[in-house]
Scaffold this motif. Sequence first.
Motif, short mmCIF file in Angstrom:
data_model
loop_
_atom_site.label_atom_id
_atom_site.label_comp_id
_atom_site.label_asym_id
_atom_site.label_seq_id
_atom_site.Cartn_x
_atom_site.Cartn_y
_atom_site.Cartn_z
N GLU A 186 0.83 -1.03 0.05
CA GLU A 186 -0.12 0.01 -0.04
C GLU A 186 1.01 1.27 -0.05
O GLU A 186 0.30 2.25 -0.40
CB GLU A 186 -0.99 -0.07 1.24
CG GLU A 186 -2.02 -1.08 0.99
CD GLU A 186 -3.11 -0.94 2.05
OE1 GLU A 186 -2.95 -0.48 3.11
OE2 GLU A 186 -4.22 -1.83 2.25
N MET A 187 1.80 1.00 0.30
CA MET A 187 3.17 2.37 0.57
C MET A 187 3.28 2.89 -0.92
O MET A 187 3.37 3.95 -1.10
CB MET A 187 4.23 1.85 1.04
CG MET A 187 4.40 1.65 2.35
SD MET A 187 4.43 3.20 3.31
CE MET A 187 4.27 2.58 4.99
N GLU A 232 1.29 1.68 -3.75
CA GLU A 232 0.00 2.16 -4.15
C GLU A 232 -0.39 3.43 -3.63
O GLU A 232 -1.26 4.33 -4.72
CB GLU A 232 -1.23 1.04 -3.65
CG GLU A 232 -0.96 -0.17 -4.44
CD GLU A 232 -1.80 -1.53 -3.50
OE1 GLU A 232 -1.73 -2.57 -4.10
OE2 GLU A 232 -2.35 -1.01 -2.72
N ALA A 233 -0.16 4.00 -2.66
CA ALA A 233 -0.41 5.39 -2.27
C ALA A 233 0.15 6.36 -3.21
O ALA A 233 -0.35 7.22 -3.75
CB ALA A 233 -0.11 5.57 -0.91
N VAL A 234 1.49 6.10 -3.46
CA VAL A 234 2.02 6.82 -4.60
C VAL A 234 1.21 6.65 -6.02
O VAL A 234 1.13 7.88 -6.33
CB VAL A 234 3.48 6.44 -4.85
CG1 VAL A 234 4.16 7.07 -6.09
CG2 VAL A 234 4.53 6.51 -3.71
N ARG A 235 0.95 5.63 -6.46
CA ARG A 235 0.25 5.54 -7.68
C ARG A 235 -0.91 6.20 -7.85
O ARG A 235 -1.33 6.98 -8.72
CB ARG A 235 0.26 4.10 -7.96
CG ARG A 235 1.66 3.46 -8.20
CD ARG A 235 1.54 2.08 -8.70
NE ARG A 235 1.28 2.16 -10.15
CZ ARG A 235 0.83 1.11 -10.88
NH1 ARG A 235 0.73 -0.01 -10.34
NH2 ARG A 235 0.55 1.12 -11.99
N VAL A 236 -2.12 6.11 -6.63
CA VAL A 236 -3.22 6.69 -6.86
C VAL A 236 -2.84 8.12 -6.81
O VAL A 236 -3.64 8.87 -7.40
CB VAL A 236 -4.10 6.58 -5.55
CG1 VAL A 236 -4.85 5.41 -6.06
CG2 VAL A 236 -3.61 6.63 -4.27
N LEU A 237 -1.78 8.47 -6.26
CA LEU A 237 -1.73 10.15 -6.33
C LEU A 237 -1.03 10.73 -7.63
O LEU A 237 -0.72 11.74 -8.07
CB LEU A 237 -0.72 10.50 -5.15
CG LEU A 237 -1.52 10.75 -3.71
CD1 LEU A 237 -0.61 10.92 -2.50
CD2 LEU A 237 -2.73 11.52 -3.78
N GLY A 238 -0.58 9.78 -8.53
CA GLY A 238 -0.32 10.13 -10.00
C GLY A 238 1.05 9.76 -10.35
O GLY A 238 1.73 10.17 -10.98
N GLY A 239 1.90 9.15 -9.45
CA GLY A 239 3.38 8.60 -9.67
C GLY A 239 3.13 7.24 -10.16
O GLY A 239 2.30 6.43 -9.92
N GLY A 240 3.97 6.86 -11.03
CA GLY A 240 4.33 5.61 -11.88
C GLY A 240 4.92 4.72 -10.80
O GLY A 240 5.21 5.13 -9.68
N ARG A 241 5.20 3.57 -11.28
CA ARG A 241 5.74 2.42 -10.38
C ARG A 241 7.20 2.76 -10.17
O ARG A 241 7.82 2.75 -9.16
CB ARG A 241 5.62 1.12 -11.21
CG ARG A 241 6.37 -0.12 -10.22
CD ARG A 241 5.79 -1.60 -10.98
NE ARG A 241 4.56 -1.87 -10.78
CZ ARG A 241 4.16 -2.46 -9.95
NH1 ARG A 241 4.73 -2.47 -8.72
NH2 ARG A 241 2.97 -3.13 -9.97
N THR A 300 8.51 5.89 -10.20
CA THR A 300 8.34 6.92 -9.14
C THR A 300 8.34 6.19 -7.74
O THR A 300 9.00 6.79 -6.69
CB THR A 300 7.33 7.98 -9.07
OG1 THR A 300 7.18 8.35 -10.67
CG2 THR A 300 7.33 9.18 -8.48
N VAL A 335 10.08 5.85 -2.75
CA VAL A 335 9.38 5.34 -1.44
C VAL A 335 10.34 4.08 -1.05
O VAL A 335 10.79 3.66 0.08
CB VAL A 335 7.84 5.01 -1.34
CG1 VAL A 335 7.65 4.10 -0.22
CG2 VAL A 335 7.40 6.30 -1.37
#
Lengths: 354, 574
Positions: B469-470, B472-481, B483, B488
């Motif tokens: 989820e650490m 996934e939290a990046v990804r929902v906010l618009g960062g790719g894998r 990033t 993180v």
Amino acid sequence: MPVLTLNGLGRAFGKVNAVDGVDLRIADGEFVSLLGPSGCGKTTTLRMIAGFIDPTSGTIEVDGKVLSSTKGSLPPEKRGMSMIFQSYAIWPNMTVGQNVAFGLTLRKLPADEIKRRIDNILGVVKMTHLIDRYPAELSGGQQQRVALARAIVVQPSVLLLDEPLSNLDANLREEMRFEIRRLHDEFKITTVYVTHDQAEAMATSDRIAVMNLGKIEQVDDPHTLYTRPRKRFVAGFIGRTNFVSGKRDGGTVRFDGFSVDADRLDGAARSGPELLYSVRPQNLRLSLGAPEGGVIAVAGEVAERTFLGEHWDYVFAVKEGGARLRVSAPAHDVHAAGTKAWLAIDPALMVPID
Amino acid sequence: MSLATSIGEVRTRLANRGVDWTILIWIALAAILIFIVVNPLARLVLSSFEVVDGKGYTIDNYFAAYGRWRYVQALLNTLVMGAGVAVLSALFAVPLAWACARTDMPFKNFIRISVLAAFVTPPYLGAVGWVLLAGPNSGWINRAWVALTGATEPLVNVFSLGGLILIMACNLFFFIFVFVTAALELVSTEMEDAANVLGAGAFRTAFRITLPLVYPAILGGVIVVFLQSLALFGVPALIAIPARYPVVTTQLWQFFESPVRVEVAAAYAIPLLGITISLLGLQRWLLRRKGFVVVTGKGGERRITKLGAWRLPLLGYALFVCALSVLMPMVVLVQAAFSRAWGRGFSFDNLTLSNFQFVLFEHHGARQAVFNSITYAAIAAFFAISLSLCIAYIVNRKLLRFSGVLAFLCMAPFVIPGIVLAIGFYAAYAPPPLALYGTALILILSFTTRALPISYTNSAAGIRSVHPEMEEAVRVLGGGRFTAIRRVVAPLLKRSLVGAWILVFIPTCQELSTAIFLTGPNTRVMSVLMLDFSEEGKLEQLSALGGVLLVITIAIVALGFRIVGRDFMLRRIS
Ligand SMILES: Nc1ncnc2c1ncn2[C@@H]1O[C@H](COP(=O)(O)OP(=O)(O)O)[C@@H](O)[C@H]1O
Ligand SMILES: [Mg+2]
């Protein structure tokens, strides 16, 4: 215009249909909960909306644009949504300020705009003074507030929450559900909230979708859902209830131990001869003498009783047929077990179940 | 917009983002693993069936390898030795682990550090220490014995089966110690309290409750020690050959002396592989019969047992073990390193720095060997960790199908003794077109393969500690894998990766059993050079070089403690 639409959405893991033909339209700015027991497919549905899981049937649309289908899905980072995770997923290597700023930096906003928005949102969640703390130095409730701030500050098109309060203790949980509703009232973000706790769903939502075994059983506002459940599962899952089954016989409906005129019962005229009704324990009245005034009077005796502090929980055994009904009575309404008594049922409060 | 065009748009965007990149990564990683793991192993098995200096396949190598009683005897000797080492290591390790983890014995930290020191001392260096201590004529113990009692016969002789077992156990008991300590720290005191309440004293509780609960850890440690002892080359080379007690590794070495008979060596090594695999299978089978679910890590506090009158006897035993395994060998090694002639003892005119001067400045190969050891180990550790980290990430996040195969390949070298692997590496890399024999690359590749299991275990543990989820939290906010990985995952893993690197670097820096087969004139490493010194009888210079190796190792361990914290070397390794 409905902003978020699930059309026949389904997801199978091997042979298990975790989500099975879910249809749901969520209006702009609406707060909808997915409520159901553990394993009913809530998380899977939510993660399909976020784009982490691809559907095996159906589609997800936002403003008429297909985001997920069986042919392919837009990746989560392209959806402009936000999500709050069960574990909070606050990045421990960044301070509170950096956590909240993260989504804004990815959107390449100018520095002063980022600062203004962070100050604003941290003020709203009452965390301004903790901006330079690391997550390890925060309590569970504070981490939850950071997660909320981080998700809201980017002004997402849809906010998704997966059991966000399940790791908090009872008092904090109650406080945070008002907090979540307050933030919704302030920012009007379209929200999908997953929980297995009916009180949480009731307190926060405009509408609740009750799920069971991968399907949506009923979608309604909390009051309707409680007072007019249409499915057996819904009536049993939201609050406690008694189910009574009856048979229509000409102009009357015969239940176990009592009968009612069909035209006094909701839904009795429409369906077939076999009928099922739900009647809540709070809507049954226990008395020593025969009740009067338009209610159904049923003779029987108090079979069991449990005192729960706020109210009595009686089990009433109907004299003819021996059906047992749960009755909730105020604390001063004391009856010993074995007492012969009467039960008053208001036919208007008997809710037909499909 | 119609449904069809929307879906079309999604698909084009997906194609633009390169959905198929995962396949490419899978193929790349699989290719690397096939090259450094599967190929050497397959070559090992294949070459055991190859006709010597010819074409075609034959079973003759097995007859050559096992046709002589002498060769079979070496295999039997090895099993006897391994069993002895396993038993003695358990006798050393289990009481110390219990004392350090669960009792109020004094000086626990000193004992822990000594056990760690016993492990970071390369086994062949310990062996040299014991030669100085217990050599039949001039060893310190025997000289003291003769001087004190006037006896004419030496008291102890290191060149014997007993000496072999003792020296190996002194180095290897660390594994049991670590496994058992980790398990004991998870056993809830309530388990012991329940026995106390029924009237059992401290020792009865330890024997009837606590130790049986950690039986899987003891068994696992014993098996690892047994397997490691079969695979050691340095100690047998120093001890078993003079003792006329041939073992498998020394026998393999002889197959490599001219005329080189790689095919026979391969055939001779295959049973070792069989023993390893069947022992690990036996372990699984033994552990399946009983439930050991109590080791949950939760439930109740962990209190220490009060030893009372037994405090000092237990401390005495612990000090005795530490004296055998580190203190005594270390004292004589240091003495030798600073002596003109070690046999002349602790006198002022015997004191010199010339041995260090010799190995650091005069000997033409020694400085090169120090440099080689450090650079090869550093590079191999880096490769092994990078590779295993990629694979651990892919396995944990289920990014690819069949990624479990990749994980299995990473762990596979664990079950193969280094000396057997060396034969596979030789067969895979020495012949043309690669013709890597004598180059640095063959050593780095081999070290990387050898280091994969420890690297993978550590990388997988690190990745597991980062909740998906650490990311996934990046990804929902618009960062790719990527990033997510950069911002993180990588920062969160930094510490554990440094720890893993050190954990891989230290044994690789001391590696002998593959290096001995694969080094050329310009690619000598310290361990090989030390063996040469011992053959030339330069024990003082050898001690000095060992000192250099130990100083480097200690510096690295100290650095690790600083960066990662005290615990990192005492974690379970497998
Ligand atoms: N990745 C998966 N693989 C296999 N089965 C899964 C997976 N994820 C969820 N399931 C199954 O799908 C069902 C619904 O899971 P989930 O959506 O997590 O339920 P909820 O969130 O309502 O508790 C469960 O039976 C679960 O075991
Ligand atoms: Mg869930």
